[in-house]
Design a protein around this motif. Structure first.
Motif, PDB file in Angstrom:
ATOM      1  N   ALA A  27       0.828  -1.204   0.000  1.00  0.00           N
ATOM      2  CA  ALA A  27       0.000   0.000   0.000  1.00  0.00           C
ATOM      3  C   ALA A  27       0.862   1.255   0.000  1.00  0.00           C
ATOM      4  N   ALA A  28       1.972   1.241   0.739  1.00  0.00           N
ATOM      5  CA  ALA A  28       2.870   2.398   0.748  1.00  0.00           C
ATOM      6  C   ALA A  28       3.483   2.625  -0.629  1.00  0.00           C
ATOM      7  N   TYR A  31       0.911   4.073  -2.931  1.00  0.00           N
ATOM      8  CA  TYR A  31       0.729   5.495  -2.640  1.00  0.00           C
ATOM      9  C   TYR A  31       1.789   6.332  -3.360  1.00  0.00           C
ATOM     10  N   ASP A  35       0.988   8.788  -6.594  1.00  0.00           N
ATOM     11  CA  ASP A  35       1.282  10.217  -6.487  1.00  0.00           C
ATOM     12  C   ASP A  35       2.248  10.651  -7.585  1.00  0.00           C
ATOM     13  N   ASN A  62      -4.258  14.654  -5.165  1.00  0.00           N
ATOM     14  CA  ASN A  62      -3.997  14.138  -3.824  1.00  0.00           C
ATOM     15  C   ASN A  62      -5.075  13.149  -3.385  1.00  0.00           C
ATOM     16  N   ALA A  65      -4.484   9.911  -5.279  1.00  0.00           N
ATOM     17  CA  ALA A  65      -3.287   9.228  -4.785  1.00  0.00           C
ATOM     18  C   ALA A  65      -3.554   8.552  -3.446  1.00  0.00           C
ATOM     19  N   LEU A  66      -4.390   9.152  -2.615  1.00  0.00           N
ATOM     20  CA  LEU A  66      -4.747   8.530  -1.339  1.00  0.00           C
ATOM     21  C   LEU A  66      -5.728   7.378  -1.531  1.00  0.00           C
ATOM     22  N   PRO A  69      -3.964   3.513  -2.504  1.00  0.00           N
ATOM     23  CA  PRO A  69      -3.516   2.568  -1.468  1.00  0.00           C
ATOM     24  C   PRO A  69      -4.632   2.152  -0.519  1.00  0.00           C
ATOM     25  N   GLU A 145      -4.457  10.217   5.492  1.00  0.00           N
ATOM     26  CA  GLU A 145      -3.280   9.505   5.983  1.00  0.00           C
ATOM     27  C   GLU A 145      -3.560   8.807   7.312  1.00  0.00           C
ATOM     28  N   LEU A 148      -5.313   5.603   6.366  1.00  0.00           N
ATOM     29  CA  LEU A 148      -4.426   4.631   5.728  1.00  0.00           C
ATOM     30  C   LEU A 148      -3.394   4.076   6.708  1.00  0.00           C
TER      31      LEU A 148
END
Length: 286
Positions: A27-28, A31, A35, A62, A65-66, A69, A145, A148
């Protein structure tokens, strides 16, 4: 699964832990990839737009991109996430003070490291309405964030102990912040936010603390608002929290379970952290 089923370093890790840790690492990476890809795709389209329109495009980037993940982490959940429930209110003054101290220490350490590396501090912001900047740089990251990192990632790693869960998400959270000085500051903030979610039992306090920090940083970069607002946020709120806490001190409980080193034995997590570390070093020294 109970944490007593294995001893760190003595037996192979349960497959469930390895899958949970690998999913967090994936997931990281998603992300970061989302992005970067969206920045490349949408970057040229911002040219020629008004500041407000350009800020709306950046806000949409943004959010997408969030979302990427979050969808990956939710596709095959290996455990229960931390939820938006009523927090343990009596812990909040102590947790806020801890967050403030670690964040200020992280900012100081980041400033020192920037001076050692010869980097200039500060980020050039577009001339956009303050409300849109706050929405994109403060509110959206604070909510997204926390969902997540402290919600899904920390919740998935929790069955193997609070320490591993808090450190596991904080390392990934920090490495996604680009250059080394910013990563150092984000690591301390991520640890404080993780401890807040773990001990309060809710994501709401972390979202509020995260929003507080982002708003404070944005005020420092833009100088927007009355002159008294930034000192009030920087010193007034911590002072009030200290008074409330001193009236009836309540300390957060100690974290239990496996240490953070257990995650180093998970190949999926280790590979993701290594790739993010390479990206961080590239951003720092190029």
């Amino acid at each position: 699964m109970k944490r007593t089923l294995f001893k760190q370093g003595a037996e192979p890790l349960p497959p469930e832990l390895q899958r949970a840790a690998a999913l967090c690492g994936l997931a990281a990476l998603v992300y970061l990839a989302a992005d970067s890809a969206l920045s490349g795709l949408l970057g040229p389209s911002v040219d020629g737009l008004s500041p407000s329109a350009g800020e709306l495009v950046a806000l949409g980037k943004n959010l997408l991109a969030l979302a990427a993940p979050l969808l990956v982490a939710l596709a095959s959940p290996p455990g229960a996430p931390v939820r938006l429930r009523r927090p343990r209110w009596r812990l909040l003054p102590a947790l806020f003070l801890l967050f403030w101290v670690l964040t200020m220490a992280g900012n100081l350490a980041s400033t020192v490291l920037r001076a050692v590396l010869g980097e200039a501090a500060g980020v050039q912001l577009a001339e956009a309405p303050a409300g849109l900047l706050w929405l994109r740089l403060a509110l959206v990251p604070a909510v997204g964030e926390e969902l997540l990192f402290r919600g899904l990632m920390q919740g998935y790693l929790r069955p193997w102990g609070g320490r591993a869960a808090v450190w596991g998400q904080a390392v990934l959270f920090a490495l996604l912040h680009g250059e080394a000085p910013t990563c150092l500051s984000a690591l301390l903030s991520g640890l404080a936010l993780g401890l807040c979610a773990e001990t309060s039992g809710s994501l709401w306090p972390g979202m509020a603390f995260h929003l507080y920090n982002n708003t404070l940083a944005l005020l420092g970069q833009t100088g927007a608002g009355p002159a008294w607002v930034q000192p009030l946020l920087l010193f007034g709120l911590p002072a009030a929290a200290l008074v409330v806490w001193a009236m009836k001190p309540k300390f957060p409980p100690r974290l239990q379970g496996c240490g953070a080193g257990v995650l180093a034995r998970c190949p999926g997590y280790g590979l993701a952290a290594a790739l993010l570390a390479v990206q961080m070093l590239h951003a720092t020294f190029t």
